[in-house]
Scaffold this motif. Structure first.
Motif, PDB file in Angstrom:
ATOM      1  N   ALA A  58       8.484 -40.664  76.565  1.00 34.21           N
ATOM      2  CA  ALA A  58       8.165 -40.833  75.284  1.00 34.21           C
ATOM      3  C   ALA A  58       7.458 -42.580  75.959  1.00 34.21           C
ATOM      4  O   ALA A  58       6.566 -43.033  75.593  1.00 34.21           O
ATOM      5  CB  ALA A  58       9.153 -42.044  74.305  1.00 34.21           C
ATOM      6  N   LYS A  59       8.021 -43.093  77.076  1.00 36.35           N
ATOM      7  CA  LYS A  59       6.810 -44.029  76.762  1.00 36.35           C
ATOM      8  C   LYS A  59       6.466 -43.976  78.177  1.00 36.35           C
ATOM      9  O   LYS A  59       5.121 -44.711  77.828  1.00 36.35           O
ATOM     10  CB  LYS A  59       8.100 -45.873  78.009  1.00 36.35           C
ATOM     11  N   ALA A  60       5.807 -43.213  78.703  1.00 36.24           N
ATOM     12  CA  ALA A  60       4.837 -42.858  80.036  1.00 36.24           C
ATOM     13  C   ALA A  60       3.127 -42.033  78.967  1.00 36.24           C
ATOM     14  O   ALA A  60       2.359 -42.368  79.382  1.00 36.24           O
ATOM     15  CB  ALA A  60       5.257 -41.520  80.817  1.00 36.24           C
ATOM     16  N   THR A  61       4.025 -41.475  77.362  1.00 31.82           N
ATOM     17  CA  THR A  61       2.715 -40.696  76.631  1.00 31.82           C
ATOM     18  C   THR A  61       2.924 -41.247  75.274  1.00 31.82           C
ATOM     19  O   THR A  61       1.615 -40.814  74.673  1.00 31.82           O
ATOM     20  CB  THR A  61       3.568 -39.658  76.438  1.00 31.82           C
ATOM     21  N   GLY A  62       3.344 -42.395  74.516  1.00 31.64           N
ATOM     22  CA  GLY A  62       3.877 -42.919  73.603  1.00 31.64           C
ATOM     23  C   GLY A  62       4.485 -41.641  72.424  1.00 31.64           C
ATOM     24  O   GLY A  62       3.623 -41.889  71.146  1.00 31.64           O
ATOM     25  N   LYS A  63       4.499 -40.102  72.711  1.00 31.46           N
ATOM     26  CA  LYS A  63       4.796 -39.308  72.032  1.00 31.46           C
ATOM     27  C   LYS A  63       6.547 -39.499  71.998  1.00 31.46           C
ATOM     28  O   LYS A  63       6.885 -40.175  72.664  1.00 31.46           O
ATOM     29  CB  LYS A  63       4.761 -37.457  72.549  1.00 31.46           C
ATOM     30  N   ALA A  85      17.325 -47.084  74.119  1.00 24.48           N
ATOM     31  CA  ALA A  85      15.983 -46.552  73.026  1.00 24.48           C
ATOM     32  C   ALA A  85      15.768 -47.841  72.431  1.00 24.48           C
ATOM     33  O   ALA A  85      15.150 -48.166  71.869  1.00 24.48           O
ATOM     34  CB  ALA A  85      16.069 -45.484  72.975  1.00 24.48           C
ATOM     35  N   MET A  86      17.088 -48.458  71.186  1.00 24.50           N
ATOM     36  CA  MET A  86      17.337 -49.065  70.109  1.00 24.50           C
ATOM     37  C   MET A  86      16.245 -50.624  71.019  1.00 24.50           C
ATOM     38  O   MET A  86      16.204 -51.017  70.601  1.00 24.50           O
ATOM     39  CB  MET A  86      17.999 -49.292  69.684  1.00 24.50           C
ATOM     40  N   MET A  87      17.316 -50.983  71.761  1.00 23.66           N
ATOM     41  CA  MET A  87      16.790 -52.013  72.327  1.00 23.66           C
ATOM     42  C   MET A  87      15.614 -52.251  72.314  1.00 23.66           C
ATOM     43  O   MET A  87      14.639 -53.806  72.185  1.00 23.66           O
ATOM     44  CB  MET A  87      17.670 -52.836  73.475  1.00 23.66           C
ATOM     45  N   ASP A  88      14.749 -51.508  73.410  1.00 24.63           N
ATOM     46  CA  ASP A  88      13.371 -51.598  73.901  1.00 24.63           C
ATOM     47  C   ASP A  88      12.408 -50.057  72.840  1.00 24.63           C
ATOM     48  O   ASP A  88      11.043 -50.514  73.163  1.00 24.63           O
ATOM     49  CB  ASP A  88      12.995 -50.568  75.518  1.00 24.63           C
ATOM     50  N   SER A  89      12.371 -50.073  71.311  1.00 22.64           N
ATOM     51  CA  SER A  89      12.278 -49.491  70.812  1.00 22.64           C
ATOM     52  C   SER A  89      10.947 -48.090  70.982  1.00 22.64           C
ATOM     53  O   SER A  89      10.198 -48.423  71.383  1.00 22.64           O
ATOM     54  CB  SER A  89      10.929 -50.132  70.119  1.00 22.64           C
ATOM     55  N   VAL A  90      11.569 -47.618  71.482  1.00 21.68           N
ATOM     56  CA  VAL A  90      11.334 -45.902  72.187  1.00 21.68           C
ATOM     57  C   VAL A  90      11.559 -45.240  71.272  1.00 21.68           C
ATOM     58  O   VAL A  90      12.560 -44.962  71.025  1.00 21.68           O
ATOM     59  CB  VAL A  90      12.257 -45.808  73.467  1.00 21.68           C
ATOM     60  N   PRO A  91      10.959 -44.682  70.866  1.00 21.24           N
ATOM     61  CA  PRO A  91      10.373 -43.212  69.738  1.00 21.24           C
ATOM     62  C   PRO A  91      12.076 -41.998  70.544  1.00 21.24           C
ATOM     63  O   PRO A  91      10.989 -41.120  71.014  1.00 21.24           O
ATOM     64  CB  PRO A  91       9.690 -42.936  69.785  1.00 21.24           C
ATOM     65  N   VAL A  92      12.785 -41.578  70.461  1.00 18.42           N
ATOM     66  CA  VAL A  92      13.739 -40.249  70.744  1.00 18.42           C
ATOM     67  C   VAL A  92      14.032 -39.785  69.592  1.00 18.42           C
ATOM     68  O   VAL A  92      14.704 -41.220  69.240  1.00 18.42           O
ATOM     69  CB  VAL A  92      14.699 -40.573  72.041  1.00 18.42           C
ATOM     70  N   VAL A  93      14.441 -38.649  69.486  1.00 20.46           N
ATOM     71  CA  VAL A  93      15.997 -38.528  68.521  1.00 20.46           C
ATOM     72  C   VAL A  93      16.768 -37.405  69.410  1.00 20.46           C
ATOM     73  O   VAL A  93      15.546 -36.656  70.076  1.00 20.46           O
ATOM     74  CB  VAL A  93      14.495 -36.751  67.654  1.00 20.46           C
ATOM     75  N   ARG A 406       2.272 -47.399  82.287  1.00 25.31           N
ATOM     76  CA  ARG A 406       2.303 -47.407  83.644  1.00 25.31           C
ATOM     77  C   ARG A 406       4.185 -47.892  84.096  1.00 25.31           C
ATOM     78  O   ARG A 406       4.049 -47.680  85.918  1.00 25.31           O
ATOM     79  CB  ARG A 406       1.587 -47.685  84.390  1.00 25.31           C
ATOM     80  N   TRP A 407       4.119 -48.637  83.109  1.00 23.97           N
ATOM     81  CA  TRP A 407       5.312 -49.424  83.708  1.00 23.97           C
ATOM     82  C   TRP A 407       6.304 -48.961  82.620  1.00 23.97           C
ATOM     83  O   TRP A 407       6.595 -49.710  81.737  1.00 23.97           O
ATOM     84  CB  TRP A 407       5.284 -50.908  84.063  1.00 23.97           C
ATOM     85  N   ILE A 424      11.881 -38.971  85.739  1.00 25.05           N
ATOM     86  CA  ILE A 424      11.459 -37.244  85.340  1.00 25.05           C
ATOM     87  C   ILE A 424      10.842 -37.254  84.100  1.00 25.05           C
ATOM     88  O   ILE A 424       9.952 -35.754  84.138  1.00 25.05           O
ATOM     89  CB  ILE A 424      12.863 -36.594  84.992  1.00 25.05           C
ATOM     90  N   GLY A 425      10.944 -37.483  82.718  1.00 24.09           N
ATOM     91  CA  GLY A 425      10.397 -37.417  82.021  1.00 24.09           C
ATOM     92  C   GLY A 425       8.954 -37.507  81.861  1.00 24.09           C
ATOM     93  O   GLY A 425       7.994 -37.007  81.053  1.00 24.09           O
ATOM     94  N   ALA A 426       8.701 -38.717  82.563  1.00 23.83           N
ATOM     95  CA  ALA A 426       7.228 -39.454  82.965  1.00 23.83           C
ATOM     96  C   ALA A 426       6.273 -38.634  83.393  1.00 23.83           C
ATOM     97  O   ALA A 426       5.365 -38.435  83.160  1.00 23.83           O
ATOM     98  CB  ALA A 426       7.182 -40.688  83.298  1.00 23.83           C
ATOM     99  N   GLN A 427       6.990 -37.896  84.066  1.00 29.26           N
ATOM    100  CA  GLN A 427       6.250 -36.881  85.164  1.00 29.26           C
ATOM    101  C   GLN A 427       6.310 -34.982  84.632  1.00 29.26           C
ATOM    102  O   GLN A 427       5.133 -35.075  84.343  1.00 29.26           O
ATOM    103  CB  GLN A 427       7.104 -36.543  85.884  1.00 29.26           C
ATOM    104  N   MET A 428       6.881 -35.206  84.023  1.00 30.48           N
ATOM    105  CA  MET A 428       7.053 -33.224  82.457  1.00 30.48           C
ATOM    106  C   MET A 428       5.935 -34.743  81.590  1.00 30.48           C
ATOM    107  O   MET A 428       5.515 -33.239  81.152  1.00 30.48           O
ATOM    108  CB  MET A 428       8.080 -33.561  81.804  1.00 30.48           C
ATOM    109  N   GLY A 429       5.672 -35.846  81.075  1.00 29.82           N
ATOM    110  CA  GLY A 429       4.651 -36.159  79.918  1.00 29.82           C
ATOM    111  C   GLY A 429       3.799 -36.114  80.804  1.00 29.82           C
ATOM    112  O   GLY A 429       2.048 -35.444  79.734  1.00 29.82           O
TER     113      GLY A 429
END
Lengths: 564, 183
Positions: A58-63, A85-93, A406-407, A424-429
């Protein structure tokens, strides 16, 4: 249609092509649907890995990222990524399996009250009670996770309901009467902010992760460049404004630059955008920017005036507000020379207090030097995923982020073990980007099992361990504030034959190339070779053991009293 | 502040900070009638360190919507933070901070008081003065039901306490705004 097949349809409708998860008893039906759904399921080795990977994605792609776990321990293992994800406001289901409805509340096998346990850690959560609700609920979950101030949403799926046969109709609308995130920004407030900016002689922009979440970095750059304003950002906001740059002061806060912290200290106007005045940023709250008036732009009204009262609050989406602010500001024809003296003062601080460190003695590698080498080798063209501790601060200080996303790090919760799965997630995205993990000998051991995931998926991340054999940040605080009583910080990863684990052998055991770097002179060449070689690399870099992160605002101190 | 294109003097800016109002607040909160909503609302108060004085929940004329009425002390916590946080809950539809002067608020209380044949009639008379009802009479105790604003209930409590107040149960206030407008 089986409810689980409807779940797959909903995921596809949301544009999901990869998810991260771990099967178990209660989500067997879901995994049966994954078997031929055509969605890439990345099998992690611990549910926390799935959650952090979804965050990294989510962080790498914005999705919106997606993680799956089973009931009971599967769900409780997801609690840390949910809170993160709550603390850093990351969109994850997060989809959790649940025992069948007749067992709910009976202490059934692998039963946990997932909704109850996660309630303070979610933006919202759903316990499915009727299988026909599943499709609509999933779309609501994605909508809530990804809009407004992003955040985690949990969907708890009792096993029997997922086996139901339901009528499936694609859902094209979501109806959430109680959820209307405000976006536009009050025009009058924006005009007032423009006038305050034009009047300010010592303004500073202080931006956070919200600018990146909003996709407002271009608008921010236009405004800051047009006005010739100095800008600093929080740890979470790095990359929104490109570094290096003449108007960029570096990060602010506990381990920020002196120029940034002194500028905030003396500012007459602080333009805070998508940030939340965290204690690691402000130091002693009453002494933070004591001479400044505050413009605070945030999509979450509850952040405004939470810690420090704002003079001009603007609730809304920074991506919509900043262009309007620039437009208003331009009509005022403000004289840039009003900031000449201010820039001079800032330049004096920059010249006098650059980020620096003593070079290592006897060929010893300094940790800061490793980050600089990674920057030189990549030219800044890499996604850096970090763990938590000293290495994280050095990666924030010495790598210059030219673009947002990027960070990738765990800022609010400070979750050790975040970095490897996040990469791993960033690379997949972002499969075409070079992905580097900056970690420490402590953090890496918190989710090291994900090396197996990397091997299985063929994920070419380059893991760089700044190995000083200590929980370095804790050790630093014990040295500075606890009379050098080094309690439980020696990780035994440093030294010769007796050091453990041997990270090179460990990598080898996973079938991943492991290297150990100890030579300062060849560091950059060695890293370049490791990055250029195909596939993943696990690099144990032995660094100065007692190096400390400086400069530093001691806890509870004011920014102007920085040390080091 | 006048809305012109003139530069804004920074000295004229005043911060709109978290407000501790100093008075009691009655919040009327409309929520979706879904499982777990009350937990979300009360949990929000718990983890922000806010203290709820009274709380009551009941259905509205629309079965999909419930109303939570809660009272809290605006002197001990910044009220705007509470309402902002409540607004963030997805199931919360509407929040109204009811002004005492524009609100009809009522609470129901049951008092179980010790009595003997002589004091029994005294307590009955007191209840009558408060327009209350006697809902149970035993050999050694009597139960009075009083409805009204908090101050009335507290006044009655003060009067019957000397007789020996065995227990008292209060519902917490429910409130509705005066006039035609919806609460």
């Amino acid at each position: 249609m089986r409810a689980v097949d409807a779940i797959m349809e909903c995921l596809k409708a949301e544009g999901v092509d990869v998810v991260f998860g771990y099967p178990g008893g209660a989500n067997l039906p879901t995994y049966d649907a994954f078997y031929d759904a055509g969605i890439h399921h990345v099998l992690v080795r611990h549910e926390a890995g799935a959650g952090h990977a979804a965050e990294g994605y989510a962080k790498a792609t914005g999705k919106v990222g997606v993680a799956f776990g089973t009931s009971g321990p599967g769900a409780t293992n997801l609690v840390t990524p949910i809170m993160d994800a709550m603390m850093d406001s990351v969109p994850v289901v997060f989809f959790t399996g649940q025992v069948r409805t007749e067992l709910l509340g009976t202490d059934g096998f692998q039963e946990a009250d997932t909704i109850g346990i996660t309630m303070p850690a979610v933006k919202h959560s759903f316990l499915i009670t009727d299988p026909r609700e599943i499709p609509r609920t999933i779309h609501e979950a994605f909508h809530i996770a990804g809009t407004g101030r992003p955040g985690p949403v949990v969907v708890d799926l009792p096993m029997d309901l997922t086996k139901a046969d339901i009528p499936y109709e694609p859902v094209t609308d979501v109806q959430l009467p109680g959820y209307q995130p405000r976006t536009a920004g009050n025009a009058k407030q924006i005009r007032q902010a423009a006038r305050a900016l034009a009047a300010a002689r010592r303004p500073v922009f202080y931006t956070g992760g919200g600018v990146i979440s909003a996709g407002a970095h271009e608008a921010l750059r236009d405004l800051v460049r047009d006005g010739g304003f100095p800008i600093t950002s929080t740890l979470m906001g790095l990359g929104a404004y490109p570094a290096p740059d003449p108007q960029w002061l570096g990060m602010l806060g506990m381990h920020g630059t002196r120029a940034a912290n002194y500028a905030v200290d003396e500012a007459d106007l602080l333009v805070a955008i998508g940030c939340r005045f965290d204690d690691r940023v402000t130091g002693k709250l009453s002494e933070f920017a004591p001479r400044a008036k505050y413009i605070h732009i945030d999509v979450d009204p509850a952040e405004i005036s939470k810690n420090i009262p704002a003079h001009i609050p603007i609730v809304g989406d920074a991506k919509l507000i900043l262009p309007k602010l620039l437009e208003e500001y331009r009509t005022l024809d403000a004289d840039k020379s009003r900031m000449d003296a201010w820039w001079q003062r800032i330049h004096t601080w920059q010249d006098r207090h650059p980020l620096t460190y003593e070079p290592g003695e006897n060929g010893e590698i300094k940790p800061q030097q490793v980050i600089q080498a990674i920057y030189n080798v990549t030219g800044g063209e890499a996604i850096i995923s970090s763990d938590v501790g000293q290495h994280q601060m050095w990666a924030a200080q010495y790598f210059h982020y030219p673009e947002p996303r990027r960070w990738i790090n765990s800022g609010g919760l400070g979750t050790m073990g975040f970095g490897l799965p996040a990469a791993i997630g960033a690379q997949m995205g972002m499969p075409d980007m070079l992905n580097v993990v900056v970690t420490g000998d402590g953090s890496i051991q918190m989710n090291i099992q994900e090396l197996a995931t990397i091997r299985q998926e063929g994920i070419p991340v380059k893991v760089v361990i700044l190995n000083n054999g200590y929980l370095g940040m804790v050790r630093q605080w014990q040295e500075l504030f606890w009379n050098e009583r080094y309690s439980s910080v020696d990780m035994q990863t440093f030294g010769g034959e007796e050091a453990f684990p041997d990270f090179v052998k460990l990598a080898d055991a996973y079938g991943i190339r492991g290297l150990r770097l100890t030579e300062s002179a060849s560091l950059e060449d060695d890293l370049r070779a490791a990055f250029e070689a195909e596939g993943p690399a696990f690099i144990d870099v032995r660094v100065t053991r007692d190096e400390k992160v400086y400069p530093m605002i001691a806890p509870g101190e004011a920014a102007r009293n920085m040390v080091g | 502040m006048v809305d012109t294109n003139e530069l804004l003097s920074l000295d004229d800016l005043h911060a709109a900070g978290s407000v501790r109002s100093g008075r009691k607040h009655v919040l009327s909160v409309l929520v979706e009638n879904k499982p777990g909503v009350l937990t979300r609302v009360s949990g929000l108060f718990t983890r922000r360190g806010f203290n709820i004085d009274t709380l009551s929940v009941g259905p509205t004329d629309d079965e999909r919507i419930s109303r939570i009425t809660l009272t809290l002390d605006g002197a001990s916590q910044p009220i705007d933070q509470v309402t902002k946080q409540l607004h963030k809950l997805i199931n919360v539809l509407k929040i109204k901070d009811l002004q005492p002067s524009e609100t009809v608020a009522r609470e129901l209380a049951l008092f179980k008081v010790s009595c003997d044949p002589q004091t029994r009639s005294e307590i009955r008379e007191l209840a009558e003065v408060f327009r209350g009802k006697i809902v149970d009479i035993g050999k050694k105790s009597i139960i009075a039901e009083i409805t009204g604003e908090r101050s009335k209930i507290e006044a009655f409590e003060k009067l019957v306490r000397p007789y020996g107040l065995v227990e008292m149960i209060r519902t917490g206030e429910v409130a509705i705004s005066r006039g035609r407008e919806e609460t």
